[in-house]
Design a protein around this motif. Structure first.
Motif, PDB file in Angstrom:
ATOM      1  N   GLY A 104      48.414   6.793 -59.478  1.00  0.00           N
ATOM      2  CA  GLY A 104      49.082   5.899 -58.534  1.00  0.00           C
ATOM      3  C   GLY A 104      49.109   6.429 -57.113  1.00  0.00           C
ATOM      4  O   GLY A 104      49.777   5.859 -56.252  1.00  0.00           O
ATOM      5  N   ASP A 105      48.391   7.531 -56.871  1.00  0.00           N
ATOM      6  CA  ASP A 105      48.284   8.190 -55.565  1.00  0.00           C
ATOM      7  C   ASP A 105      49.597   8.909 -55.218  1.00  0.00           C
ATOM      8  O   ASP A 105      50.622   8.763 -55.870  1.00  0.00           O
ATOM      9  CB  ASP A 105      47.908   7.196 -54.464  1.00  0.00           C
ATOM     10  CG  ASP A 105      47.251   7.873 -53.252  1.00  0.00           C
ATOM     11  OD1 ASP A 105      46.994   9.090 -53.327  1.00  0.00           O
ATOM     12  OD2 ASP A 105      47.003   7.191 -52.258  1.00  0.00           O
ATOM     13  N   PHE A 106      49.533   9.701 -54.155  1.00  0.00           N
ATOM     14  CA  PHE A 106      50.704  10.411 -53.662  1.00  0.00           C
ATOM     15  C   PHE A 106      51.687   9.422 -53.033  1.00  0.00           C
ATOM     16  O   PHE A 106      51.290   8.421 -52.442  1.00  0.00           O
ATOM     17  CB  PHE A 106      50.295  11.421 -52.592  1.00  0.00           C
ATOM     18  CG  PHE A 106      49.284  12.445 -53.044  1.00  0.00           C
ATOM     19  CD1 PHE A 106      49.683  13.578 -53.724  1.00  0.00           C
ATOM     20  CD2 PHE A 106      47.930  12.268 -52.773  1.00  0.00           C
ATOM     21  CE1 PHE A 106      48.757  14.524 -54.128  1.00  0.00           C
ATOM     22  CE2 PHE A 106      46.999  13.211 -53.165  1.00  0.00           C
ATOM     23  CZ  PHE A 106      47.410  14.348 -53.845  1.00  0.00           C
ATOM     24  N   SER A 107      52.972   9.743 -53.121  1.00  0.00           N
ATOM     25  CA  SER A 107      53.962   8.972 -52.369  1.00  0.00           C
ATOM     26  C   SER A 107      53.932   9.449 -50.921  1.00  0.00           C
ATOM     27  O   SER A 107      53.382  10.507 -50.608  1.00  0.00           O
ATOM     28  CB  SER A 107      55.361   9.188 -52.954  1.00  0.00           C
ATOM     29  OG  SER A 107      55.800  10.521 -52.696  1.00  0.00           O
ATOM     30  N   GLU A 108      54.517   8.680 -50.016  1.00  0.00           N
ATOM     31  CA  GLU A 108      54.565   9.096 -48.610  1.00  0.00           C
ATOM     32  C   GLU A 108      55.365  10.387 -48.452  1.00  0.00           C
ATOM     33  O   GLU A 108      55.043  11.236 -47.618  1.00  0.00           O
ATOM     34  CB  GLU A 108      55.174   7.981 -47.746  1.00  0.00           C
ATOM     35  CG  GLU A 108      54.218   6.825 -47.480  1.00  0.00           C
ATOM     36  CD  GLU A 108      52.903   7.305 -46.862  1.00  0.00           C
ATOM     37  OE1 GLU A 108      52.947   8.031 -45.844  1.00  0.00           O
ATOM     38  OE2 GLU A 108      51.833   6.973 -47.403  1.00  0.00           O
ATOM     39  N   ASN A 109      56.401  10.536 -49.253  1.00  0.00           N
ATOM     40  CA  ASN A 109      57.196  11.762 -49.237  1.00  0.00           C
ATOM     41  C   ASN A 109      56.336  12.969 -49.602  1.00  0.00           C
ATOM     42  O   ASN A 109      56.389  14.023 -48.949  1.00  0.00           O
ATOM     43  CB  ASN A 109      58.366  11.613 -50.221  1.00  0.00           C
ATOM     44  CG  ASN A 109      59.207  12.875 -50.322  1.00  0.00           C
ATOM     45  OD1 ASN A 109      59.593  13.464 -49.320  1.00  0.00           O
ATOM     46  ND2 ASN A 109      59.466  13.296 -51.551  1.00  0.00           N
ATOM     47  N   GLU A 110      55.522  12.810 -50.643  1.00  0.00           N
ATOM     48  CA  GLU A 110      54.648  13.901 -51.080  1.00  0.00           C
ATOM     49  C   GLU A 110      53.565  14.195 -50.037  1.00  0.00           C
ATOM     50  O   GLU A 110      53.247  15.364 -49.776  1.00  0.00           O
ATOM     51  CB  GLU A 110      54.010  13.551 -52.427  1.00  0.00           C
ATOM     52  CG  GLU A 110      55.012  13.591 -53.577  1.00  0.00           C
ATOM     53  CD  GLU A 110      54.493  12.947 -54.844  1.00  0.00           C
ATOM     54  OE1 GLU A 110      55.040  13.243 -55.919  1.00  0.00           O
ATOM     55  OE2 GLU A 110      53.534  12.130 -54.773  1.00  0.00           O
ATOM     56  N   ARG A 111      53.006  13.158 -49.454  1.00  0.00           N
ATOM     57  CA  ARG A 111      51.995  13.356 -48.414  1.00  0.00           C
ATOM     58  C   ARG A 111      52.581  14.176 -47.266  1.00  0.00           C
ATOM     59  O   ARG A 111      51.943  15.095 -46.744  1.00  0.00           O
ATOM     60  CB  ARG A 111      51.492  12.018 -47.870  1.00  0.00           C
ATOM     61  CG  ARG A 111      50.575  11.265 -48.814  1.00  0.00           C
ATOM     62  CD  ARG A 111      49.937  10.057 -48.144  1.00  0.00           C
ATOM     63  NE  ARG A 111      48.899  10.486 -47.205  1.00  0.00           N
ATOM     64  CZ  ARG A 111      49.005  10.440 -45.881  1.00  0.00           C
ATOM     65  NH1 ARG A 111      50.116  10.003 -45.306  1.00  0.00           N
ATOM     66  NH2 ARG A 111      48.017  10.837 -45.111  1.00  0.00           N
ATOM     67  N   GLU A 162      55.628  12.273 -58.263  1.00  0.00           N
ATOM     68  CA  GLU A 162      56.553  11.146 -58.431  1.00  0.00           C
ATOM     69  C   GLU A 162      55.935  10.038 -59.274  1.00  0.00           C
ATOM     70  O   GLU A 162      56.627   9.363 -60.041  1.00  0.00           O
ATOM     71  CB  GLU A 162      56.958  10.604 -57.056  1.00  0.00           C
ATOM     72  CG  GLU A 162      57.851  11.561 -56.261  1.00  0.00           C
ATOM     73  CD  GLU A 162      58.191  11.025 -54.876  1.00  0.00           C
ATOM     74  OE1 GLU A 162      58.176   9.787 -54.692  1.00  0.00           O
ATOM     75  OE2 GLU A 162      58.467  11.837 -53.967  1.00  0.00           O
ATOM     76  N   ARG A 163      54.615   9.835 -59.133  1.00  0.00           N
ATOM     77  CA  ARG A 163      53.947   8.739 -59.847  1.00  0.00           C
ATOM     78  C   ARG A 163      53.126   9.212 -61.043  1.00  0.00           C
ATOM     79  O   ARG A 163      52.313   8.459 -61.571  1.00  0.00           O
ATOM     80  CB  ARG A 163      53.061   7.958 -58.868  1.00  0.00           C
ATOM     81  CG  ARG A 163      53.869   7.270 -57.767  1.00  0.00           C
ATOM     82  CD  ARG A 163      52.986   6.696 -56.698  1.00  0.00           C
ATOM     83  NE  ARG A 163      53.774   6.067 -55.634  1.00  0.00           N
ATOM     84  CZ  ARG A 163      53.294   5.710 -54.453  1.00  0.00           C
ATOM     85  NH1 ARG A 163      52.005   5.907 -54.173  1.00  0.00           N
ATOM     86  NH2 ARG A 163      54.079   5.158 -53.537  1.00  0.00           N
TER      87      ARG A 163
END
Length: 233
Positions: free
Chosen positions: A189-196, A111-112
């Motif tokens: 930008g790191d993983f999104s919470e959805n991706e985590r 996403e990022r």
């Protein structure tokens, strides 16, 4: 024997007589100044072979395979699932990951992710050059870019999730199956919470924190591969 080693994509066998392509011929004859009857080595998935230069005609090198130096490698499958990054850092990351033993690269558009287009031909060239330099035989494969959901659906693997929020700093070797080990490193930008959430719900996943600090993507890749390689080998 010369320490020059080149990847040769066609079949190699004892007593084979063949020619290098224009680019490799130029490198051998003009850059490295290797002459007729001198020796260098060629490799591919069949192993590594000693080659003698028979002649150089119109800047094209003709050679003969005279000896097999090494058999093909039987190495553990170690994959890297990663987010594409900016060009100069990207080349460095791919080069070092190849040197450290990655067998398959899987670009993922998170996403990022900022860089969303890949020059696959250029990256494959970087991979081949790093393989030549690092004394490896097997060339790592480079998959087409995919999204996280398709990657998780289509891959049978032990997934190592580099997660800054994890409390664990070690890989539990007893939980690893015979499937390939895949390290997944997120975008800048790191993983999104959805991706985590999607990654942590994967059946064979272990989340580890590789450093207390926030690392650049290419630094995280090198650190993670070094840590995981040491653990599994």
């Amino acid at each position: 024997m010369s320490n020059i080693r080149l990847f040769f994509k066609e079949s190699l066998s004892l007593n084979l007589v063949s020619k290098l392509d224009k680019s490799q011929s130029h490198y051998i004859s003009k850059v490295m100044r290797i002459k007729e009857n001198e020796i260098f080595s060629l490799f591919n998935s069949s192993g590594e072979w000693e080659a003698k230069i028979l002649n150089i005609t119109k800047s094209i090198v003709e050679f003969e395979i005279t000896n097999q130096i090494r058999q093909k490698e039987n190495q553990k499958e170690l994959w890297l699932a990663f987010s594409p990054i900016k060009s100069n850092y990207f080349n460095f990351m791919i080069q070092k990951a190849t040197e450290l033993g990655i067998t398959k690269f899987v670009p993922i558009i998170f996403e990022r992710t900022v860089v969303r287009k890949l020059n696959k031909e250029r990256l494959e060239k970087v991979i081949i050059e790093a393989t030549e330099q690092s004394n490896r035989i097997n060339i790592p494969t480079l998959e087409d870019a995919t999204n996280l959901e398709d990657f998780l659906k289509s891959s049978e693997m032990n997934l190592i999730f580099t997660d800054l929020n994890s409390d664990s700093k070690k890989v539990d070797l007893e939980k690893l199956t015979n499937k390939p080990v895949c390290i997944v490193v997120g975008p800048e930008g790191d993983f999104s919470e959805n991706e985590r959430g999607k990654i942590l719900s994967f059946k064979d996943v272990q989340a580890i924190k590789i450093n207390e600090n926030i690392l650049r993507s290419e630094t995280a890749v090198i650190s993670a591969i070094s840590i995981i390689n040491y653990a599994i080998n």
